[in-house]
Design a protein around this motif. Sequence first.
Motif, PDB file in Angstrom:
ATOM      1  N   TYR A  31       0.800  -1.239   0.000  1.00 14.29           N
ATOM      2  CA  TYR A  31       0.000   0.000   0.000  1.00 14.29           C
ATOM      3  C   TYR A  31       0.828   1.282   0.000  1.00 14.29           C
ATOM      4  O   TYR A  31       0.270   2.378  -0.043  1.00 14.29           O
ATOM      5  N   GLY A  32       2.157   1.151   0.096  1.00 12.28           N
ATOM      6  CA  GLY A  32       3.011   2.341  -0.024  1.00 12.28           C
ATOM      7  C   GLY A  32       2.910   3.325   1.135  1.00 12.28           C
ATOM      8  O   GLY A  32       3.119   4.519   0.948  1.00 12.28           O
ATOM      9  N   LEU A  33       2.556   2.828   2.303  1.00 16.87           N
ATOM     10  CA  LEU A  33       2.516   3.720   3.473  1.00 16.87           C
ATOM     11  C   LEU A  33       3.897   3.786   4.113  1.00 16.87           C
ATOM     12  O   LEU A  33       4.728   2.906   3.915  1.00 16.87           O
ATOM     13  N   ILE A  34       4.133   4.826   4.905  1.00 18.49           N
ATOM     14  CA  ILE A  34       5.399   4.923   5.651  1.00 18.49           C
ATOM     15  C   ILE A  34       5.239   4.138   6.956  1.00 18.49           C
ATOM     16  O   ILE A  34       4.256   4.311   7.681  1.00 18.49           O
ATOM     17  N   HIS A  35       6.226   3.282   7.230  1.00 20.74           N
ATOM     18  CA  HIS A  35       6.177   2.416   8.412  1.00 20.74           C
ATOM     19  C   HIS A  35       6.836   3.118   9.591  1.00 20.74           C
ATOM     20  O   HIS A  35       8.015   3.474   9.512  1.00 20.74           O
ATOM     21  N   LEU A  36       6.093   3.325  10.671  1.00 17.44           N
ATOM     22  CA  LEU A  36       6.687   3.895  11.885  1.00 17.44           C
ATOM     23  C   LEU A  36       6.545   2.874  13.004  1.00 17.44           C
ATOM     24  O   LEU A  36       5.464   2.687  13.571  1.00 17.44           O
ATOM     25  N   SER A  37       7.643   2.183  13.314  1.00 20.32           N
ATOM     26  CA  SER A  37       7.658   1.175  14.377  1.00 20.32           C
ATOM     27  C   SER A  37       8.484   1.714  15.541  1.00 20.32           C
ATOM     28  O   SER A  37       9.690   1.923  15.391  1.00 20.32           O
ATOM     29  N   THR A  38       7.834   1.934  16.672  1.00 22.94           N
ATOM     30  CA  THR A  38       8.604   2.445  17.813  1.00 22.94           C
ATOM     31  C   THR A  38       9.602   1.387  18.297  1.00 22.94           C
ATOM     32  O   THR A  38      10.688   1.736  18.757  1.00 22.94           O
ATOM     33  N   GLY A  39       9.245   0.102  18.159  1.00 22.83           N
ATOM     34  CA  GLY A  39      10.197  -0.958  18.550  1.00 22.83           C
ATOM     35  C   GLY A  39      11.465  -0.864  17.704  1.00 22.83           C
ATOM     36  O   GLY A  39      12.586  -0.875  18.236  1.00 22.83           O
ATOM     37  N   ASP A  40      11.302  -0.737  16.375  1.00 20.64           N
ATOM     38  CA  ASP A  40      12.485  -0.638  15.490  1.00 20.64           C
ATOM     39  C   ASP A  40      13.279   0.635  15.792  1.00 20.64           C
ATOM     40  O   ASP A  40      14.513   0.616  15.803  1.00 20.64           O
ATOM     41  N   LEU A  41      12.569   1.747  16.000  1.00 17.23           N
ATOM     42  CA  LEU A  41      13.269   3.014  16.275  1.00 17.23           C
ATOM     43  C   LEU A  41      14.074   2.905  17.576  1.00 17.23           C
ATOM     44  O   LEU A  41      15.223   3.346  17.646  1.00 17.23           O
ATOM     45  N   LEU A  42      13.466   2.282  18.594  1.00 14.04           N
ATOM     46  CA  LEU A  42      14.174   2.138  19.878  1.00 14.04           C
ATOM     47  C   LEU A  42      15.382   1.209  19.727  1.00 14.04           C
ATOM     48  O   LEU A  42      16.462   1.495  20.249  1.00 14.04           O
ATOM     49  N   ARG A  43      15.201   0.100  18.985  1.00 10.34           N
ATOM     50  CA  ARG A  43      16.345  -0.824  18.808  1.00 10.34           C
ATOM     51  C   ARG A  43      17.472  -0.144  18.030  1.00 10.34           C
ATOM     52  O   ARG A  43      18.647  -0.401  18.281  1.00 10.34           O
ATOM     53  N   SER A  44      17.120   0.756  17.102  1.00 11.15           N
ATOM     54  CA  SER A  44      18.163   1.458  16.369  1.00 11.15           C
ATOM     55  C   SER A  44      18.924   2.415  17.308  1.00 11.15           C
ATOM     56  O   SER A  44      20.153   2.545  17.230  1.00 11.15           O
ATOM     57  N   GLU A  45      18.191   3.067  18.218  1.00  7.50           N
ATOM     58  CA  GLU A  45      18.856   3.960  19.201  1.00  7.50           C
ATOM     59  C   GLU A  45      19.760   3.131  20.136  1.00  7.50           C
ATOM     60  O   GLU A  45      20.855   3.559  20.487  1.00  7.50           O
ATOM     61  N   ILE A  46      19.284   1.942  20.506  1.00  5.60           N
ATOM     62  CA  ILE A  46      20.098   1.081  21.386  1.00  5.60           C
ATOM     63  C   ILE A  46      21.359   0.641  20.642  1.00  5.60           C
ATOM     64  O   ILE A  46      22.469   0.693  21.180  1.00  5.60           O
TER      65      ILE A  46
END
Length: 198
Positions: A31-46
């Motif tokens: 569907y071409g939406l932008i994916h916003l995953s707080t789990g992924d964002l937090l793991r990237s910060e970690i």
Amino acid sequence: MNINNNMVNLILFGPPGSGKGTQSANIIEKYGLIHLSTGDLLRSEIGGKTPLGLEAQKFMDQGLLVPDEVVIGMISSKLDANPEAAGFIFDGFPRTTAQAEALDKLLALKKTAIHTVLSLEVPEDELIRRLLERGLTSGRSDDASESIVKNRIVEYHNKTAPVADHYAKFGKFRKIKGDGTVEATFELLSKEIDELVS
Ligand code: B4P
């Protein structure tokens, strides 16, 4: 897609291990939406050992939710960074009523709103089985033991489940059977999204 000021914003909701991340990958592709995953964002910060990541890790290692202000700030920056988006799929956010209220306000500032919450329904024994199986290979500290996985499910019942009522009272909450195969669940989700956007 043409809903809410040309944007379609969906929340993929459900307990830990219900398949939010797995199905988000399929949905963004179709569907071409932008994916916003707080789990992924937090793991990237970690992974980057940032101050935010080091703070978040203390909570995630115990199977606890990260404080609201941390995740709300991350989502706010990501919304600002994608002004031309056709819409967003929020994965693992909001996880508390305070996060839901903050998201509603952030979207209202952009003259849009959540269209629908799609909730993956999976029995608890299957959630535990999936997370422990993932823990065998993922290296994720929050999948590492049955007691941590169970903490996450308790956090879900105490803090996240009330988010369903927040959206149900506006008629925006739909339950989807999530205990079949990945393909069967995606078919059910696609049917629902196709109806929303037609
Ligand atoms: P998340 O990264 O959001 O992930 P999750 O809840 O573990 O799993 P998800 O539902 O996405 O399941 P998945 O598709 O991966 O959260 C991790 C942690 O981050 C939280 O506990 C919290 O500490 C913190 N956090 C994140 N967002 C936060 C917020 N907003 N506020 C505060 N804290 C926050 O699937 C799981 C497994 O099942 C995978 O191995 C997958 O392959 C398998 N699977 C999926 N679908 C399947 C199917 N149909 N059949 C069989 N297996 C399946």
